[in-house]
Structures are given as structure tokens and as C-alpha cells.
Design a protein around this motif. Structure first.
Motif, mmCIF file in Angstrom:
data_model
loop_
_atom_site.group_PDB
_atom_site.id
_atom_site.type_symbol
_atom_site.label_atom_id
_atom_site.label_comp_id
_atom_site.label_asym_id
_atom_site.label_seq_id
_atom_site.Cartn_x
_atom_site.Cartn_y
_atom_site.Cartn_z
ATOM 1 N N ARG A 1 0.876 -1.047 0.304
ATOM 2 C CA ARG A 1 0.467 0.057 -0.335
ATOM 3 C C ARG A 1 0.966 1.047 0.131
ATOM 4 O O ARG A 1 0.577 2.674 -0.716
ATOM 5 C CB ARG A 1 -0.686 -0.211 1.396
ATOM 6 C CG ARG A 1 -1.761 0.620 1.490
ATOM 7 C CD ARG A 1 -2.480 0.590 0.237
ATOM 8 N NE ARG A 1 -4.340 1.778 0.270
ATOM 9 C CZ ARG A 1 -4.578 2.876 -0.524
ATOM 10 N NH1 ARG A 1 -4.551 2.014 -1.911
ATOM 11 N NH2 ARG A 1 -4.843 3.666 -0.683
ATOM 12 N N PHE A 2 1.742 1.402 0.796
ATOM 13 C CA PHE A 2 2.426 2.618 0.583
ATOM 14 C C PHE A 2 3.039 2.316 -0.447
ATOM 15 O O PHE A 2 3.373 3.484 -1.565
ATOM 16 C CB PHE A 2 4.596 1.511 1.522
ATOM 17 C CG PHE A 2 5.237 3.278 1.649
ATOM 18 C CD1 PHE A 2 5.480 4.138 2.533
ATOM 19 C CD2 PHE A 2 6.846 3.027 1.846
ATOM 20 C CE1 PHE A 2 5.757 5.359 2.395
ATOM 21 C CE2 PHE A 2 7.532 3.874 0.620
ATOM 22 C CZ PHE A 2 7.416 4.994 1.439
ATOM 23 N N ARG A 3 3.826 1.493 -1.182
ATOM 24 C CA ARG A 3 4.092 1.330 -2.800
ATOM 25 C C ARG A 3 3.128 2.174 -3.864
ATOM 26 O O ARG A 3 3.386 3.203 -4.268
ATOM 27 C CB ARG A 3 4.395 0.575 -3.085
ATOM 28 C CG ARG A 3 5.008 0.185 -4.583
ATOM 29 C CD ARG A 3 5.057 -1.126 -5.536
ATOM 30 N NE ARG A 3 4.119 -1.673 -5.330
ATOM 31 C CZ ARG A 3 3.695 -3.169 -5.386
ATOM 32 N NH1 ARG A 3 4.344 -3.911 -5.013
ATOM 33 N NH2 ARG A 3 1.844 -3.318 -5.299
ATOM 34 N N ASP A 4 1.660 1.773 -3.722
ATOM 35 C CA ASP A 4 0.898 2.035 -4.594
ATOM 36 C C ASP A 4 0.680 3.541 -4.056
ATOM 37 O O ASP A 4 -0.243 4.505 -5.771
ATOM 38 C CB ASP A 4 -1.017 0.869 -4.196
ATOM 39 C CG ASP A 4 0.263 -0.338 -4.938
ATOM 40 O OD1 ASP A 4 1.374 -0.841 -5.672
ATOM 41 O OD2 ASP A 4 -0.582 -1.171 -4.512
ATOM 42 N N LEU A 5 0.479 4.282 -3.245
ATOM 43 C CA LEU A 5 0.009 5.295 -2.407
ATOM 44 C C LEU A 5 1.517 6.469 -3.487
ATOM 45 O O LEU A 5 0.674 7.346 -3.840
ATOM 46 C CB LEU A 5 -0.402 5.773 -1.083
ATOM 47 C CG LEU A 5 -0.922 4.819 -1.069
ATOM 48 C CD1 LEU A 5 -0.658 5.183 0.934
ATOM 49 C CD2 LEU A 5 -2.362 6.018 -0.714
ATOM 50 N N ASN A 6 2.340 6.460 -3.508
ATOM 51 C CA ASN A 6 3.194 6.464 -3.875
ATOM 52 C C ASN A 6 3.095 6.781 -5.010
ATOM 53 O O ASN A 6 3.185 8.134 -6.430
ATOM 54 C CB ASN A 6 4.718 6.377 -3.045
ATOM 55 C CG ASN A 6 4.949 7.110 -1.903
ATOM 56 O OD1 ASN A 6 4.909 8.176 -1.871
ATOM 57 N ND2 ASN A 6 4.745 6.409 -0.498
ATOM 58 N N LEU A 7 3.345 5.709 -5.805
ATOM 59 C CA LEU A 7 3.004 5.507 -7.430
ATOM 60 C C LEU A 7 2.311 6.543 -8.389
ATOM 61 O O LEU A 7 2.452 6.443 -9.030
ATOM 62 C CB LEU A 7 2.866 4.260 -7.912
ATOM 63 C CG LEU A 7 4.330 3.085 -7.481
ATOM 64 C CD1 LEU A 7 4.078 1.752 -7.423
ATOM 65 C CD2 LEU A 7 5.525 3.655 -8.107
ATOM 66 N N GLN A 8 0.688 6.558 -7.297
ATOM 67 C CA GLN A 8 -0.398 6.870 -7.140
ATOM 68 C C GLN A 8 -0.199 8.438 -7.983
ATOM 69 O O GLN A 8 -0.498 8.946 -9.264
ATOM 70 C CB GLN A 8 -0.843 6.523 -6.481
ATOM 71 C CG GLN A 8 -2.157 7.449 -7.204
ATOM 72 C CD GLN A 8 -3.632 7.628 -6.076
ATOM 73 O OE1 GLN A 8 -3.094 8.295 -5.045
ATOM 74 N NE2 GLN A 8 -4.320 6.459 -5.891
ATOM 75 N N ILE B 1 3.035 9.895 -8.541
ATOM 76 C CA ILE B 1 4.780 10.372 -8.624
ATOM 77 C C ILE B 1 3.998 10.106 -10.566
ATOM 78 O O ILE B 1 4.599 10.580 -11.364
ATOM 79 C CB ILE B 1 5.518 9.336 -8.200
ATOM 80 C CG1 ILE B 1 6.139 9.786 -6.800
ATOM 81 C CG2 ILE B 1 6.362 9.145 -9.081
ATOM 82 C CD1 ILE B 1 6.869 8.443 -6.362
ATOM 83 N N GLU B 2 3.143 8.334 -11.122
ATOM 84 C CA GLU B 2 3.080 8.828 -12.300
ATOM 85 C C GLU B 2 1.970 9.381 -12.847
ATOM 86 O O GLU B 2 2.156 10.375 -13.992
ATOM 87 C CB GLU B 2 2.156 7.540 -12.281
ATOM 88 C CG GLU B 2 3.485 5.941 -11.959
ATOM 89 C CD GLU B 2 3.101 4.746 -11.868
ATOM 90 O OE1 GLU B 2 1.359 4.517 -11.586
ATOM 91 O OE2 GLU B 2 3.859 3.781 -11.987
ATOM 92 N N LYS B 3 1.066 10.280 -11.435
ATOM 93 C CA LYS B 3 0.379 11.511 -12.215
ATOM 94 C C LYS B 3 1.103 12.748 -12.793
ATOM 95 O O LYS B 3 0.583 13.055 -13.436
ATOM 96 C CB LYS B 3 -0.428 11.791 -11.309
ATOM 97 C CG LYS B 3 -1.698 12.746 -11.507
ATOM 98 C CD LYS B 3 -2.928 12.617 -9.802
ATOM 99 C CE LYS B 3 -3.690 14.360 -10.536
ATOM 100 N NZ LYS B 3 -4.796 14.884 -9.712
ATOM 101 N N HIS B 4 1.958 12.696 -11.801
ATOM 102 C CA HIS B 4 2.722 14.384 -12.161
ATOM 103 C C HIS B 4 3.372 14.308 -12.864
ATOM 104 O O HIS B 4 4.284 15.243 -13.098
ATOM 105 C CB HIS B 4 2.573 14.807 -11.004
ATOM 106 C CG HIS B 4 1.296 15.399 -10.357
ATOM 107 N ND1 HIS B 4 0.309 16.484 -10.790
ATOM 108 C CD2 HIS B 4 0.815 14.496 -8.877
ATOM 109 C CE1 HIS B 4 -0.537 15.870 -9.465
ATOM 110 N NE2 HIS B 4 0.254 15.534 -9.207
#
Length: 156
Positions: free
Chosen positions: A15-22, A24-27
Motif C-alpha cells: 500500500r505504501f508503494r501503491d499510494l506513492n506510485l499513484q 508520482i505517475e500522475k505528475h
């Protein structure tokens, strides 16, 4: 709002990984340092003396941040993210308030963070919580980072 800030548990690593990828990949673009920290957060953040905390809202993990150890008295505040579905509920501000109080209680002298001038909302919140812009490192850790901020924790 039933929001709790809880410490890292192994079961929340993805979840830590996924929240951050969300965000980072958006911006931006995921960089090698991101992958290193996010794929092996226990090895690369916690074992060297750092911490990870989560925002739990009605039994759902909706946000997170990490303290990455720089030395015994200074930590980088990084990898702060709030799930897009839960933004606007001041969860990021509650995490930031928790982070500053935790750091003070630990006796740390300062928090450092790296951000981007493209993230106006985040910068506004950091300034609201006492972070001040300082000169950027010559060898920035991330291509997206074009601003460095610090927050003194010294008791006056």
C-alpha cells in the motif's frame, strides 16, 4: 472523521508503494531512487533507522509518509501521499502535524524535504507548517525536485 495515524506494518508495504506510485505517475516519472525505496521500504527506510506511518480512515489505509534518516538529529520527510479518492479531507495536514510532533518528541533538530514547484498545494501546506525554502543540493536525488525545504524543530 475517524482518522488514525499508525506505524508501519509489513502487511502495508504494498500500500505504501501503491499510494506513492499513484501521485508520482500522475505528475512525474518514477525514478530509480523511487523504485529502490518503494519496492524495498523495510530494507531501505526502516532498517537504516527511518520510519513509515500510515493514515487509516475508517479501516482503509488512505495516506502515508516516511522519515528517511539523514543523521541522528535530522530526517528527510518523504514519500508523503494521500489517495486521490480521499484528498480534500485535510489528511495530508493531519499527517504533517503528526510528523512534526513525532520528530519533536524524538528530539530531532530538523526535518528536510524535497518537492517540486509544480505541486502548489503541497508547497502551500509545507509553508503553513513552518517549512522554509533553503538552497537546493547540487546533486539532487530526483529530477522532479527543484525545491528543498527545512523545518527546525529546536524548542525556543
Amino acid at each position: 472523521m475517524a482518522l488514525k495515524v499508525i506505524p508501519f506494518k509489513h502487511q502495508y508495504a504494498e500500500r505504501f508503494r501503491d499510494l506513492n506510485l499513484q501521485w508520482i505517475e500522475k505528475h512525474f516519472v518514477v525514478e530509480p531512487k523511487d523504485s529502490n525505496l518503494l519496492e524495498s521500504c523495510e530494507e531501505n527506510i526502516i532498517k537504516p533507522g527511518g520510519h513509515i506511518f500510515f493514515a487509516k480512515y475508517d479501516d482503509v489505509i488512505v495516506g502515508c509518509f516516511a522519515f528517511i534518516k539523514l543523521n541522528d538529529k535530522a530526517y528527510e520527510l518523504g514519500k508523503m501521499s494521500v489517495d486521490a479518492k480521499y484528498q480534500g479531507l485535510q489528511i495530508g495536514q493531519k499527517l504533517l502535524d503528526f510528523a512534526i510532533n513525532f520528530a519533536k518528541n524524538e528530539g530531532w533538530q530538523k526535518l528536510v524535504l524535497y518537492s517540486s514547484t509544480r505541486l502548489n498545494t503541497a508547497l502551500h501546506i509545507y509553508r503553513k507548517f513552518g517549512f522554509k525554502e533553503v538552497p537546493m543540493d547540487a546533486d539532487s536525488q530526483y529530477k522532479r525536485s527543484d525545491i528543498k525545504m527545512e523545518r527546525s524543530l529546536e524548542q525556543i
